[in-house]
Structure formats: C-alpha cells, structure tokens
Design an enzyme around this catalytic site. Sequence first.
Site, mmCIF file in Angstrom:
data_model
loop_
_atom_site.group_PDB
_atom_site.id
_atom_site.type_symbol
_atom_site.label_atom_id
_atom_site.label_comp_id
_atom_site.label_asym_id
_atom_site.label_seq_id
_atom_site.Cartn_x
_atom_site.Cartn_y
_atom_site.Cartn_z
ATOM 1 N N SER A 262 40.566 48.534 32.126
ATOM 2 C CA SER A 262 40.954 49.144 32.832
ATOM 3 C C SER A 262 41.127 50.818 32.345
ATOM 4 O O SER A 262 39.755 50.877 31.816
ATOM 5 C CB SER A 262 43.124 48.870 33.429
ATOM 6 O OG SER A 262 43.275 50.392 34.272
ATOM 7 N N ASP A 571 38.799 46.503 43.874
ATOM 8 C CA ASP A 571 40.225 45.819 43.253
ATOM 9 C C ASP A 571 41.431 45.737 43.599
ATOM 10 O O ASP A 571 42.372 45.135 43.317
ATOM 11 C CB ASP A 571 40.241 45.856 41.789
ATOM 12 C CG ASP A 571 40.039 46.643 41.663
ATOM 13 O OD1 ASP A 571 40.629 47.596 41.879
ATOM 14 O OD2 ASP A 571 39.838 46.820 40.029
ATOM 15 N N HIS A 624 43.758 44.205 40.525
ATOM 16 C CA HIS A 624 43.415 45.066 39.638
ATOM 17 C C HIS A 624 43.839 44.355 38.540
ATOM 18 O O HIS A 624 43.437 44.124 36.890
ATOM 19 C CB HIS A 624 43.906 46.580 39.762
ATOM 20 C CG HIS A 624 43.131 47.084 38.501
ATOM 21 N ND1 HIS A 624 42.116 47.647 37.635
ATOM 22 C CD2 HIS A 624 44.417 47.911 37.442
ATOM 23 C CE1 HIS A 624 42.141 48.504 37.007
ATOM 24 N NE2 HIS A 624 43.007 48.751 36.169
#
Length: 669
Positions: A262, A571, A624
């Site tokens: 991320s 995602d 995610h």
Amino acid sequence: MEARTGKKAMDVYPYNKKWAVKKLAWVEVARQYEKEPDNDISNDHNVKKAKKKKKKWRCIDSCCWMIGSICSIWWFLLFLYNTMPASFPHYVTTAITGKIPDSPGVKLHKQGLKAKHPVVFVPGIVTGGLELWEGHPCMDGLFRKRLWGGTFGELYKRPLCWVEHMSLDNETGLDPPGIRIRPVSGLVAADYVTAGYFVWAVLIANLASIGYEEKNMYMAAYDWRISFQNTEIRDQTLSRMKSNIELMVATSGEKVVVIPHSMGALYFLHFMKWVEAPPPLGGGGGSDWCAKHIKAVMNIGGPFLGLPKIVASLFSSEGKDIAVARMVAPGFLDKDIFGLQTLQHAMRMMRSWDATMSMLPKGGDTFWGTLDSAPEDGHECVSINPKTNKTSKPVNYGRMISFGKDVVALHSSKINRVDFRDAVKGFSFANTTCRDAWNEYHDMGTEGVKAVFDYKVYTVDAVLDLLQFVAPRMMKRGSAQYSYGIADNLDDKKYEHFKYWSNPLETRLPNAPDMEIFSMYGVGLATERAYIYKYIPAAECCYIPFQIDTSADGGTEQSCLKNGVFSVDGDETVPTLSAGFMSAKGWRGKTRFNPSGIKQYIREYNHAPPVTLLDGRGTQSGAHVDIMGNFALIEDIIRVAAGSNGTDIGGDQVYSNIFKWSENINLQL
C-alpha cells in the site's frame, strides 16, 4: 383400656364435655368456611395468585437471559475446544471442504526451496502499531501501550482523549506539545493490526517454513501519520532502514528483497531517492547504493499515482462504506452520539496526518481524465453473478467530484460553472462554538460553501485547488512535503528536493539495471473512482456541509454507479490504473523515469471470494489487505526470495485492461 372418646368420655369428665362442644362448633365453622369462603378474602387471594402467575417480563430480564445464554454457550464451546483432540478441527474442516492443500511455504519447502535473500517488509498506512511514550493526564498508566493496533481499547474507553493524542499539530505536522506517539518495532509491529485480523502474519509464517527467521527478516515500521521526510527528521526511520539492509547484506552475502504494501510502496520510493542523495537531505549512500543492496522490490497494492478514496476522505470524511452506513442509519454518524461528533472528529484528526496527502491523485487531468474523457472510457461494470451478461452504460471517470447526478451526463459545454478559486469566504461563529469538533469548514461561511457547490464538476486538477480552498492549512503542509504533477525536465535541479521523491512522475528510478520491480495487486473488485455529492444546508453550527449523495444510483444491478459512487476495476481501494500504470508503461523499458531499464513485471491476482466460512478471508482474495493471505502471491514472493527472477515465476500475469488503459494516457516517456 377402653378409649375415652365420644359421649362416654364426656359423661366421665364433665369438664371435657364443655370443651368438646366448643371444639365441635369450631370444626363446623371451619367446614362451612371451606364450602363458602368470604368473598372479600377470596378476591384478595385470587388477585395475589393471578399477579404471581402473570408477572410482567421486563427488559432487564431479557438482557440477563441473553447474557447468561451467551456466557453459557461460550463456556460450553471453550470446554469442548480444550477437551477435544488436537486433530478434531482439522478433521471437521477436511470433512466439509475436502483435503486442505499445503500452505505455499510448506509446499515450496517440500520442493527444496530455502531462505536465500534477506527480506524487508514496508507496511502501509494504518497497518502498523503505534504506542504511547508521553501523554496528557487522561492517558496516565498507559506508557508504551498501543493506541493504534491491538484491541483499540483506549478508543472505546476515552475516545476524545484518544483522538487528541492520535492527532498531530496543525502547523508543524509533528507531535503536539506534551505528546509522544511512536511506532512499535519488530515483526509484531504489523503482523496483526488487531486481534485475529492479519496483515503480514501469514506471509511471515510461510517464509519461516523455508527457513527464514528474525535475523533475515526486517519490518521497517514507521509512524504512518507523519510525512515521509519527517519520519527521518524525528525518528531516523530511513537511516535505520538503511543500516539494517546494509547489515543483512553484509552478514548474508545476498541482496535484499523489499516487499512494500500500500502506502509503503510510496514510502520506499522516497527511500530509494533519499538513500542516494547527499546529506543533509539524504542518506549519502551514493548513486550505486540500490544496485549493491537490492535484488527486487515487490510492491503489493501500491497506489503509485494516488487514490480517489483519499479525496473523499479529506473532503467529507467519508467513502463508499461510510456513505452506505449513513444511508442505513441516518444521522447516527452526523449527530452528537454519546457526546461525540464522529465524522467531525475523524476529519480533524485525518487532516492532521500529512502522510495521507502522499496518496492524493498524481498526474492531473493527463492521467485521471478531463471533463469529457478518461483512460478507462468504455469500462463496463459487470454483475458479480457470472450467469448475467448485462453490462452498464459507459461512464466518464474524469469527473472525480460532481454535484448532482444530472450534471454527470451533460457535455462539458452545457455545464454552467462559477469559479470558486476567487470566492470570498464568509464568516461563521462555529469556530468559537465547535471547540474540539472544529474544522476548516467552520471558517468558510455560507458564501464559501456555496462557491464550492456552484462549480458543479471537478477533475483532478480542480480537486487539488478545491482542497486548497476548503483546507488551506492542511494543503500548506502537504505542498511542502509532496508534489502531484508531471516533470517537464527531470534534469532540473528543483527535482532534487525531497518533496518530489514519492511521485513516480517527477523522479527517476535508481541506476540499478539488475534490479527488478514487481507491481502485484488484486483485480476484479469494484473500486472507488469518482463521486456524486450533495450540498447540505447548515442545520447546526458544527457540521460538514458536503455528503456523498447515496440516492444517486445507476438503476441496475450492473451499473458502475451505486450509492453515489462510480466504481472501476481494482482491489476495492486502489484502482488498477494507479497500481499498474508505471510498470505497464511509465517504467517499462528505458524511459526518462527509468533510465537504467530496471525490469518491470505486473502480477495481477483475480479476486475469488472464500468458498466457505471456514476459509476465513480466503486464500485467493484480491482485496487490498486480504491479498496478503493470497496463496499465489505468497508463492511468487517466496520463489523470488529463494533466488528466482521475474521470468522464472512467469513474467507478466494480467487479467485487466491495464495495458489498453495505459496506452490511452498521452505521456512523454
């Protein structure tokens, strides 16, 4: 001896005769009472009896019954769990789902793979633990206790005190006076964000299966609230990462494999420029440091070109999930619940976190689209049900924020807009009455708020100006730490400043031709891309004047517009275009952003939901965070860490239209 009863007894004993008569009289009265009881006495007795039979069931009785039932069931299940054989859960799972496949680590260990390259984990935003080192009296007794991560107990016990400590100074972007919150260190910093919710734990366990341990795994934990450069100024986090990588390379004799997740992908991009730059801004490692120390960078769900979701969070303190919750329970999040104005406090806290501004959209309208076109034009949102073949109408994703559903379909020439940039902000008394719930909207007044609404439609270029208008103090700090444009000439000396280092469109990759970069992310999930908003007239002084319009809907199950949010492939957090563009086009081959031609690989993982509840968050998830437990992704990482390269694991693996969408972007390479 003859019994002395009846008449004979009374004749023998005259005194008893008188007593016996009285006794018989009382017996007769008692018999008569049993046959015909007194009405008043009978009624009282019956009423008491009825009351006893018809006792009213109270709320507290239900609560006690429920608590008792839950406790009884819990203790019973706990008893069974502790008394059953250790193999029983495995037996039940196998009986339901069939034979459980080996985890990637066990599978590859059987194939003979062993630990080779040291591994560095770089966590993203909100996934790393933060602990208290100094605080105000309301946090007494919590020294080195987690304020973020773990049980989040202090959030429930003392919410306003917790918000005060988690917020940063609005002027400096650092700790407020008298408060010190610091990142947790070690692998435990981000293995689980809270009990039972893994982030890195599954990957760590699988790496351990082929021989990894803490000496060749390093969690580069940092305070994800503050700006990237400030993590070095305050905590020397970048220096610590550099030292640990150098130590692992020196002791193992092998280059490291770096795995950012991320926002960690942007943080490590910043690190690669910092480590090569000369002091005092940089780490002084020299232009060949990355070539000497890094084998591969395997980015998981990296938002390289930003997130629309961050725009909604900073603009109105909401996203798709919050908007839906507000629709289901109107007023619960907006009004004063238990003394808290939830979203107002969340906005104030999040706007103090400079790291969030690193994920604002980069590349402007060139990348994200104009009023009438966008790279994803033609994308069709297909129903989750595979039996349906219906598709939705094309959507123009370039309009990131629109006020009103009717404006969305209009051609840009037919939209009447009034520029907000030069609007005069009004005056509001809210800034003197809102106290802890104050935010910058309270300084705008009705005129300033109305100017935002009258502009109607915002592309990314306009969105950045919009945030500058509604949150000037936040953007003043952000503009000193980050940049969101596209470089004209990377040889310009200004790009040596650290504010450009986390923007892949304004910086170069290191000179490391043998290094590999992987962009690994999930696809097949609806991901926020644009929003329809509505203006809420002031009903109270302390409020947020803009909300996602959940009544705006596409009308069909297959529509890309649901509850005021336009979705695209991704995602659930990062759109595919943001995660994959740089490896698909911007960095592919020798470009001005990748002058040494570092090899690029795209590894997409098509989302598949868990088959049963026993699968937990699934082993094929593309979401995610849940992707961190995806067996295919974990296997790819282990193979590279064990010595394979991108070609060995299959090169590009693509399910989306990332290459097609990338070609729609006119970018000088």
